[in-house]
Each structure stands twice: as structure tokens, then as C-alpha cells.
Design a protein around this motif. Structure first.
Motif, PDB file in Angstrom:
ATOM      1  N   ARG A   3     -18.760  -5.813  15.971  1.00  0.00           N
ATOM      2  CA  ARG A   3     -18.540  -4.667  15.110  1.00  0.00           C
ATOM      3  C   ARG A   3     -18.241  -3.399  15.891  1.00  0.00           C
ATOM      4  N   ASN A  43     -17.542   0.820  14.771  1.00  0.00           N
ATOM      5  CA  ASN A  43     -17.331   1.895  13.824  1.00  0.00           C
ATOM      6  C   ASN A  43     -17.008   3.163  14.584  1.00  0.00           C
ATOM      7  N   SER A  88     -13.767   1.232  10.474  1.00  0.00           N
ATOM      8  CA  SER A  88     -14.174   0.120  11.325  1.00  0.00           C
ATOM      9  C   SER A  88     -12.972  -0.565  11.964  1.00  0.00           C
ATOM     10  N   ASN A  91     -13.294  -4.129  13.641  1.00  0.00           N
ATOM     11  CA  ASN A  91     -14.096  -5.258  14.117  1.00  0.00           C
ATOM     12  C   ASN A  91     -13.228  -6.306  14.809  1.00  0.00           C
TER      13      ASN A  91
END
Lengths: 116, 110
Positions: A22, A24, A73, A75
Motif C-alpha cells: 500500500r 498513500n 493511493s 498500491n
């Protein structure tokens, strides 16, 4: 202020399993987004980048990443992890400067371990 | 082969000593950068340079100095004013908004 957050410091997966790392970000304008990989004691290698266009980008070594503006985001994913993927992964955002050069902001990294 | 060469791979500094890390690129890139990497902190920008004879401080420039006398070279000096120099140092250069990295120099204090 601009920033990049990688919520997972360490991740362990089994070889052959799927992977999602992940990322952000907080950035005032449309960002340039990058994923880099670093093997121990080595420099960083670019996996993939997003500048514009298709929000699903393909990279090297079978990696892909999806830019989701609404979630801020970016990812990183891989459908089947290989033992050689064990490394540290960095997400980065930029540019902050104009003129053909940039000043990237890096996340703190996610260390990936792969079990046989 | 084109690339970024950092030397030495390992470097040891005595207290009160200045040491210089080398970064050379044959990619014909204009912009070059120095980063410091500490465990769990990602990369932090020390200095960057867009053109010869010009460079700018990054986020953690205190205790460091650089020069850019040639397009190919961007050496970093870790001065005695840097009280915690132990880290992994990475040099990078830019082409079309993509940064390419050298293999790094690990600096330790004796």
C-alpha cells in the motif's frame, strides 16, 4: 505538506501468493508516482511509474500498480510472488520542481519477506 | 554501459574528519541528487544540482557540502559538523522525470 505513507513496515508472504503493497500520498497537484525496489546494500531500481493516462500501469518483474485519485493511493500488486522478490519497496511522489528535474518524496519503505 | 558509479562502497570516518563520497554518471543527465538513507526512514534529500556550478540544499543539508564542477560528477563531503554520519548514501540523476540511482556508499564512524 506533501507526504507519502507506506502503512506496512514489514510484510511476509508465501512464494506463489499474491501481493499488495500500500501507498498513500498527500500532494497538492496531479502527482507523478513511482515504485522503486531495493535489494540489501544496493541502490534503487525503478519498477514502474505513473505520469498520466491509464490508471493501471505495468512495470518490470510482473508488477503493476493502480492510481486511485479519489483514495490518494498508488498500491503495488503482483499476482504470484517469487522468492527473488524479497527486498524493500519504496513509493515516491513528485515532481515538486519544474525545469526537467524533480525532487521526489519517498515513503519509509515496506520490507517484503518471502517464505518458500 | 551507461550508469551511475558511486565509490567507495564502504567508507569509515574518524571523529573530526571530513570524508568525500564520489558520484560519477555517464548518462549525460543534467540533474543530480544526494540522498541519505537510514533504517525505517526512507530516503531524505541532502543536496541537488540541476546544472554545472549550481546546487541547492535539500531537507537535511547541515553538515554536508557538495560541488558540481563537471556535468558528470557530483561529490558529497561529509564534514566534521555532521555529528551522526553513519548511514547509506545514494546518488541519483534524472532523465525525463525519472531518477536513476547508484549502488550507494555505506559510511560508518570509527
Amino acid at each position: 505538506a506533501q507526504s507519502v505513507t507506506q502503512p506496512d513496515i514489514h510484510i511476509t508472504v508465501s512464494e506463489g501468493a499474491s501481493l499488495e503493497l500500500r501507498c498513500n500520498y498527500s500532494y497538492g497537484a496531479t502527482p507523478y508516482l513511482f515504485w522503486y525496489v531495493q535489494s540489501p546494500g544496493q541502490g534503487l531500481q525503478l519498477l514502474l511509474k505513473y505520469f498520466s493516462g491509464d490508471t493501471l500501469v505495468q512495470g518490470i518483474k510482473g508488477f503493476e500498480a493502480e492510481f486511485k485519485r479519489s483514495q490518494s493511493s498508488f498500491n503495488l500488486r503482483k499476482p504470484s510472488v517469487h522468492w527473488s522478490d524479497a527486498a524493500e519497496y519504496f513509493c515516491a511522489v513528485g515532481p515538486l520542481l519544474s525545469g526537467g528535474y524533480n525532487k521526489l518524496i519517498f515513503g519509509a519503505g515496506t520490507r517484503l519477506a518471502v517464505h518458500p | 554501459d551507461g550508469g551511475i558509479t558511486q565509490s567507495p562502497k564502504y567508507l569509515f570516518r574518524k571523529e573530526g574528519q571530513n570524508v568525500t563520497l564520489s558520484c560519477e554518471q555517464n548518462l549525460n543527465h543534467d540533474a543530480m541528487y544526494w540522498y541519505r538513507q537510514d533504517p525505517g526512514q526512507g530516503l531524505r534529500l541532502i543536496y541537488y544540482s540541476q546544472i554545472v556550478n549550481d546546487f541547492q540544499k535539500g531537507d537535511i543539508a547541515e553538515g554536508y557540502s557538495v560541488s558540481r564542477e563537471k556535468k558528470e560528477s557530483f561529490p558529497l563531503t561529509v564534514t566534521s559538523a555532521q555529528k551522526n554520519p553513519t548511514a547509506f548514501y545514494l546518488c541519483a540523476s534524472t532523465s525525463r522525470d525519472i531518477q536513476y540511482f547508484g549502488a550507494g556508499t555505506r559510511l560508518s564512524v570509527l
